[in-house]
Design an enzyme around this catalytic site. Structure first.
Site, PDB file in Angstrom:
ATOM      1  N   GLY A 182       0.803  -1.211   0.000  1.00  0.00           N
ATOM      2  CA  GLY A 182       0.000   0.000   0.000  1.00  0.00           C
ATOM      3  C   GLY A 182       0.839   1.264   0.000  1.00  0.00           C
ATOM      4  O   GLY A 182       2.069   1.219  -0.103  1.00  0.00           O
ATOM      5  N   ASP A 223       0.994  -9.180   1.361  1.00  0.00           N
ATOM      6  CA  ASP A 223      -0.187  -8.393   0.959  1.00  0.00           C
ATOM      7  C   ASP A 223      -1.149  -9.376   0.287  1.00  0.00           C
ATOM      8  O   ASP A 223      -0.768 -10.481  -0.116  1.00  0.00           O
ATOM      9  CB  ASP A 223       0.204  -7.279  -0.019  1.00  0.00           C
ATOM     10  CG  ASP A 223      -0.816  -6.134  -0.052  1.00  0.00           C
ATOM     11  OD1 ASP A 223      -0.502  -5.035   0.447  1.00  0.00           O
ATOM     12  OD2 ASP A 223      -1.927  -6.345  -0.586  1.00  0.00           O
ATOM     13  N   ILE A 224      -2.379  -8.915   0.124  1.00  0.00           N
ATOM     14  CA  ILE A 224      -3.390  -9.747  -0.521  1.00  0.00           C
ATOM     15  C   ILE A 224      -3.204  -9.747  -2.040  1.00  0.00           C
ATOM     16  O   ILE A 224      -3.717 -10.588  -2.746  1.00  0.00           O
ATOM     17  CB  ILE A 224      -4.791  -9.244  -0.107  1.00  0.00           C
ATOM     18  CG1 ILE A 224      -5.841 -10.323  -0.247  1.00  0.00           C
ATOM     19  CG2 ILE A 224      -5.180  -7.982  -0.835  1.00  0.00           C
ATOM     20  CD1 ILE A 224      -7.120  -9.997   0.485  1.00  0.00           C
ATOM     21  N   TYR A 256     -14.764   3.119   8.909  1.00  0.00           N
ATOM     22  CA  TYR A 256     -13.303   3.064   9.055  1.00  0.00           C
ATOM     23  C   TYR A 256     -12.899   3.614  10.434  1.00  0.00           C
ATOM     24  O   TYR A 256     -12.118   2.997  11.168  1.00  0.00           O
ATOM     25  CB  TYR A 256     -12.693   3.895   7.929  1.00  0.00           C
ATOM     26  CG  TYR A 256     -11.212   4.158   8.022  1.00  0.00           C
ATOM     27  CD1 TYR A 256     -10.283   3.157   7.760  1.00  0.00           C
ATOM     28  CD2 TYR A 256     -10.731   5.428   8.343  1.00  0.00           C
ATOM     29  CE1 TYR A 256      -8.925   3.420   7.807  1.00  0.00           C
ATOM     30  CE2 TYR A 256      -9.378   5.696   8.386  1.00  0.00           C
ATOM     31  CZ  TYR A 256      -8.476   4.691   8.125  1.00  0.00           C
ATOM     32  OH  TYR A 256      -7.131   4.947   8.174  1.00  0.00           O
ATOM     33  N   LYS A 271     -11.153   1.817  13.684  1.00  0.00           N
ATOM     34  CA  LYS A 271      -9.891   2.273  14.291  1.00  0.00           C
ATOM     35  C   LYS A 271     -10.063   2.484  15.800  1.00  0.00           C
ATOM     36  O   LYS A 271      -9.177   2.149  16.581  1.00  0.00           O
ATOM     37  CB  LYS A 271      -9.392   3.554  13.621  1.00  0.00           C
ATOM     38  CG  LYS A 271      -8.882   3.364  12.195  1.00  0.00           C
ATOM     39  CD  LYS A 271      -7.649   2.468  12.119  1.00  0.00           C
ATOM     40  CE  LYS A 271      -7.093   2.365  10.713  1.00  0.00           C
ATOM     41  NZ  LYS A 271      -6.026   1.360  10.573  1.00  0.00           N
TER      42      LYS A 271
END
Ligand code: NAD
Length: 349
Positions: free
Chosen positions: A39, A62-63, A167, A171
């Site tokens: 990312g 990572d995916i 989101y 968090k």
């Protein structure tokens, strides 16, 4: 030898606590796992960690596959607990940097998916780190933990947290789970509430502050930019080198100096789209910007404009180095070089 075979051989030879890194430098003896390494932040943080610990002691995962491999890499879905557990055991992992998440703007497109990915991956990381005695865990939180009820200027560390986005909710929950694992099990989890992060090395992944990266790419290509936020939307931001240094400094700080085990407030600079455009025009006077606010405006309006990071300053000596103009100069210099060398357009990246 085919490239994949060489990578596998190199991994088996060097990515083991018993072996020295192949570059011959004296490195710290840790085995690091980065999750979400492809990312915007992960790609830069992985390179920085490899500088400190040695290329073959930092396993990037990572995916999705990386654009280019610069060290050991494996595909890993952090929501798959068994796969994560196998990897942590196989590689004798001592530190995890858990960066994988669905970000603020993308999360609003499919809130339940964002919640599932962000929470399942977070709980997998915490639980496996506890069970496998991982020494340290890093997880980035965000200014998205704050909502309309928080004081918007110089927002304090301990403020009411009623986020507007899924989101932000994830968090806040992640911070509380981190704090819980620290207090109940003694797991050394550390976290920063990043503001919007701006860097030339990578493109952002679906956040509300993405405009502040895109704008430089358009400007350097002499293209007009349409901003998805209003001209006067002031948000806290941080230049990538400061963000990476903050992360490394927090992770290096003695545990007994850390008084915050949710996410530390972290500040760099505050600016509006109009101010960043003005800063760019010092170097590119013909740069043009127009404003067409979309659904991201409501998210930005619920966030603070500036952050009080005095606890980070006191506990582990945090000091940002870049202001808006210093960042603009550095961004434009690097992007000019990049587009000169590669000639890619904004859409290609
Ligand atoms: P990004 O979207 O650019 O990168 C996230 C990476 O995670 C992607 O490469 C994606 O493929 C990967 N990923 C997604 N789901 C995954 C899964 N299930 N398993 C493994 N990998 C998966 O995000 P970023 O901007 O690099 O942010 C990294 C972290 O920092 C995130 O936790 C984010 O919430 C936090 N953060 C970022 C900013 C910012 O401005 N970029 C600000 C505050 C906080």
């Amino acid at each position: 030898m085919p490239r994949q075979c060489y990578a596998a051989l190199a991994r088996s030879l060097y990515f083991s606590p018993l072996n020295q890194p192949p570059d011959g430098k004296r490195m710290k003896q840790d085995n690091i796992l980065v999750i979400g390494a492809n990312g915007q932040i992960g790609s830069v943080l992985t390179a920085a960690l490899r500088e400190v610990y040695g290329t073959y002691r930092v396993l990037a995962t990572d995916i999705r596959p990386p654009l280019q491999e610069s060290g050991p890499f494996e595909i890993l879905d952090a929501c798959q607990g068994e796969a994560l557990d196998r990897l942590v055991r196989r590689q004798s992992i001592t530190q995890i940097y858990h960066l994988a998440a669905i970000l603020s703007a993308s999360g609003e497109q499919d809130p339940l998916r964002a919640w599932n990915v962000n929470m399942t991956s977070m709980l997998n990381v915490l639980e496996i780190a506890r069970q496998r005695h991982v020494a340290k865990v890093y997880f980035p939180s965000s200014i998205a933990v704050f909502g309309q009820e928080a004081r918007p200027v110089n927002t304090p560390q301990y403020e009411v947290l009623i986020p507007e986005t899924v989101y932000g909710i994830s968090k806040v929950a992640g911070e509380n789970w981190a704090n819980y694992y620290y207090r109940k099990y003694g797991l050394d989890v550390r976290s920063l509430r990043y503001p919007g992060i701006i860097g030339y090395q990578s493109m952002p992944g679906g956040g509300t502050t993405d405009y502040a990266v895109e704008i430089y790419h358009y400007a350097i290509q002499k293209r007009p930019y349409t901003c998805f936020l209003r001209a006067d939307t002031a948000l806290p931001m941080l230049y990538m080198p400061d963000a990476i240094r903050a992360t490394l400094e927090l992770m290096e700080a003695p545990a007994n100096r850390l008084s915050v085990r949710i996410g530390y407030n972290l500040a760099g600079m505050t600016f509006t789209p109009a101010e960043i455009a003005h800063s760019i025009r010092q170097y590119l006077p013909d740069f043009r910007i127009t404003y067409r606010p979309d659904y991201r405006q409501a998210i930005a309006d619920s966030w603070p404009s500036s952050i009080d990071d005095s606890l980070a300053r006191r506990d582990w000596g945090w000091r940002p180095q870049y202001d808006l103009d210093a960042m603009t100069k550095d961004m434009l210099q690097h992007l000019e070089q990049h587009y000169h060398l590669h000639g890619t357009t904004t859409e290609d990246r």
